[in-house]
Design an enzyme around this catalytic site. Sequence first.
Site, short mmCIF file in Angstrom:
data_model
loop_
_atom_site.label_atom_id
_atom_site.label_comp_id
_atom_site.label_asym_id
_atom_site.label_seq_id
_atom_site.Cartn_x
_atom_site.Cartn_y
_atom_site.Cartn_z
N LYS A 54 0.93 -0.92 0.24
CA LYS A 54 0.01 -0.07 -0.16
C LYS A 54 0.30 1.19 -0.03
CE LYS A 54 -3.83 2.33 1.18
NZ LYS A 54 -4.59 2.08 1.88
N SER A 56 1.13 5.85 -1.31
CA SER A 56 0.02 7.29 -2.09
C SER A 56 0.06 6.95 -3.63
CB SER A 56 1.19 8.30 -1.55
OG SER A 56 1.28 8.24 0.27
N ALA A 108 -1.77 13.22 0.25
CA ALA A 108 -2.23 14.60 1.52
C ALA A 108 -0.79 15.60 1.55
CB ALA A 108 -1.54 14.35 2.56
N HIS A 148 -7.39 10.43 7.56
CA HIS A 148 -7.42 9.31 8.66
C HIS A 148 -8.55 9.94 9.09
CE1 HIS A 148 -5.48 6.64 5.94
NE2 HIS A 148 -4.24 6.64 6.11
#
Length: 272
Positions: A54, A56, A108, A148
Amino acid sequence: MALSLAVSPCPNDTFVFHALVHGLIPGAATVDLTFADVDVTNTAAERGEFDLVKVSYAALPWLLGDYELLPCGGALGRGCGPLVLTRHGHDGDLTGATVAVPGDRTTAYLLFRLWSRGNAPKRIEVVPFDRIMPGVADGTYDAGLVIHEARFTYPRHGLTALADLGEWWESDTGLPIPLGAILARKGVVDPRAATEWIRTSVSMAWADPDASREFVLAHANEMEPGVVDQHIALYVNEFTLDLGREGLAAADALLGRAAAAGLTPAVPTLLS
């Protein structure tokens, strides 16, 4: 031999991968699980440390040579974007400010850089996620970029949302926000098989949420059950099962804008 899998300990990842990790999917490979925050996996994947990982979406320009994007298992959606937080009373001017961010190759931070052009802070500090809100609250940082579960808990720290970068992105593009992607290492993992395993794992999680409950709560960083449920409901959605054309278009839009702004290397279009 087991495939190495790295995901975050966040509830969406533990919920999604519970069945795969616990060997509940007939015919699926055995996986050796590592928990790591996404700022760690972004750079670890660049070194080829994991078979399934996993990362970004913002890190894809550095990874797609060795990894293939899978069309499932990640985090992409609406109403789930990063927040820029400040203390109450802040005037909103970030010029000259010190801003804490959760990683320099996170989606982000890439969104923040696109959003803040012309209002760029003086200093960026990469800070462990759990230290960002306390650091903004005590004045260590002028602002913080959070992701999150912080969407649900930031008022407890006496903080104000200066901007919701998901709302900004959606209003500007009309597309969902691409946050976390699942990659398979080329030459090691069969992407079609891995896609089937992960989709089955997602479907099993939805069919019997209680089966993964203990596993999810054990790794939820002391989140109370109500916040865990909100987290899963927001980040595990139709795009988790299948990115589809809209999901791929969102990733293309993010990476295309980033490359045009000189923030990342250019990559080939994902939506063909």
